[in-house]
Enzyme design. Structure first.
Site, PDB file in Angstrom:
ATOM      1  CG  LEU A   1      -2.082  -0.981   1.221  1.00 44.87           C
ATOM      2  CD1 LEU A   1      -2.613  -1.179   2.626  1.00 44.87           C
ATOM      3  CD2 LEU A   1      -3.183  -0.496   0.297  1.00 44.87           C
TER       4      LEU A   1
ATOM      5  CB  SER B   1      12.880   1.915  13.214  1.00 44.51           C
ATOM      6  OG  SER B   1      11.793   1.499  14.029  1.00 44.51           O
TER       7      SER B   1
ATOM      8  CG  ASN C   1       1.309   2.036   4.492  1.00 47.59           C
ATOM      9  OD1 ASN C   1       0.209   1.544   4.306  1.00 47.59           O
ATOM     10  ND2 ASN C   1       2.443   1.438   4.094  1.00 47.59           N
TER      11      ASN C   1
ATOM     12  CE1 TYR D   1      -2.142  -4.747  11.612  1.00 47.48           C
ATOM     13  CE2 TYR D   1      -4.394  -5.562  11.459  1.00 47.48           C
ATOM     14  CZ  TYR D   1      -3.326  -4.884  10.905  1.00 47.48           C
ATOM     15  OH  TYR D   1      -3.436  -4.342   9.647  1.00 47.48           O
TER      16      TYR D   1
ATOM     17  CB  ALA E   1      -1.667  -1.376  17.206  1.00 52.40           C
ATOM     18  CE  LYS E   2      -2.890  -1.210  11.303  1.00 46.75           C
ATOM     19  NZ  LYS E   2      -2.106  -0.118  10.683  1.00 46.75           N
TER      20      LYS E   2
ATOM     21  CB  ALA F   1      -4.894  -3.903  -0.002  1.00 46.50           C
TER      22      ALA F   1
ATOM     23  NE  ARG G   1       6.132  -6.868   4.398  1.00 47.51           N
ATOM     24  CZ  ARG G   1       7.319  -6.699   4.963  1.00 47.51           C
ATOM     25  NH1 ARG G   1       8.346  -7.444   4.585  1.00 47.51           N
ATOM     26  NH2 ARG G   1       7.508  -5.774   5.885  1.00 47.51           N
TER      27      ARG G   1
END
Length: 306
Positions: free
Chosen positions: A20, A74, A101, A166, A169-170, A198, A201
């Site tokens: 993305l 980072s 992103n 995850y 965090a999101k 989307a 990987r």
């Protein structure tokens, strides 16, 4: 309809070495923006790193006449983020757009999840959105212009098995957005969230080839472009995938007044449960936390009137 352009604008896209982020960066460059391609070059679980991916995207941009520089910092490292911001300012003297992103996955069921699994995911997704935005914030305030995008997920908004770290965090980046849309308003700093579906990987191996083909990452980017344009909205969550787009919102029912003092018991709440949870009386999406309180106090005021 006039073409959306970013001539004279400077954009930073984190995690732009592939997927993305790469698509966002390429499209911004095609539309005239000067772009910083940030990518640590690590594996999907956050280990390792090199600058090859970021440099490859820079070459793609330069091949069609665009301007870009690579950065291997980072996003969870204070010194690395400072270098990214300093290098951008030294090169172009301003920062107009920042798309946070960068991401990793450490998927495990909750009982098997380690402290390291949640710490690392929070570091990249939440801290890795906060640090670049925080480092660019005063620059954007001084310019009286800024466009920011954080990347959320359906896991954060709605949940998904094996992704407690995850998801935390999101949804965290949405909470940050909700405050920054208020704090940035007087300086024309707008912030939005994209919730992408989307094939990257991070989704390889869990979808069929046919589905992956329909979910090309470049099908999300046109929505993101609309979140960072001059007349962008602010505080919006845009869901995007396979060429379709929708708006996600956190909403609340009108609710009910139950009582106070001795009248307010768990049983009294249970008796009003159907009214409390009546979705036919859902309120418009609140623009700030104060409106949440206003909704509650409205029920109290209504009860006082009889």
């Amino acid at each position: 309809m006039s073409e959306i352009r970013f001539d004279g604008r400077v954009a930073i896209v984190t995690g732009a070495g592939g997927g993305l982020g790469r698509c966002h960066a390429l499209e911004l460059a095609r539309r005239g923006a000067k772009v910083v391609i940030n990518d640590l070059g690590g594996t999907m679980d956050g280990t390792g790193g090199n600058s090859a991916a970021a440099e490859a995207v820079v070459k793609e941009i330069e091949a069609f006449g665009g301007e870009a520089i690579a950065n291997g910092s980072s996003v969870s490292d204070v010194a690395g983020v400072k270098k990214m911001i300093d290098d951008t300012m030294a090169k172009w003297g301003r920062i107009d757009i920042l798309i946070a992103n960068a991401g990793i996955l450490r998927d495990k069921s909750f009982s098997k999840m380690t402290v390291e699994d949640i710490d690392l995911v929070l570091a990249v997704h939440l801290r890795g959105s906060f640090l670049p935005i925080h480092a660019a914030w005063d620059i954007m305030k001084a310019q009286n212009y800024g466009r920011l995008v954080v990347t959320t997920s359906s896991t954060g908004l709605y949940g998904n098995f094996g992704q407690a770290n995850y998801g935390a965090a999101k949804l965290g980046v949405v909470g940050m957005m909700n405050t920054l849309k208020i704090e940035g308003a007087k300086n024309d700093i707008k912030i939005n969230a994209v919730c992408p579906i989307a094939a990257t990987r991070m989704t390889a191996g869990i979808m069929s080839e046919q589905m992956l083909d329909a979910l090309k990452p470049e099908y999300v980017t046109p929505g993101v472009i609309n979140l960072v344009k001059e007349d962008a909205p602010t505080g919006m969550i845009l869901s995007a995938g396979a060429g379709a787009f929708s708006m996600a919102r956190i909403v609340e029912t009108a609710g009910a007044y139950v009582g106070q003092g001795a009248a307010l018991t768990a049983e009294a709440v249970a008796a009003k449960w159907d009214e409390i949870t009546d979705v036919s009386k859902t309120q418009p999406a609140f623009k700030a936390g104060a409106e949440h309180g206003q909704n509650i106090f409205s029920r109290v005021a209504e009860a006082a009137k009889g």
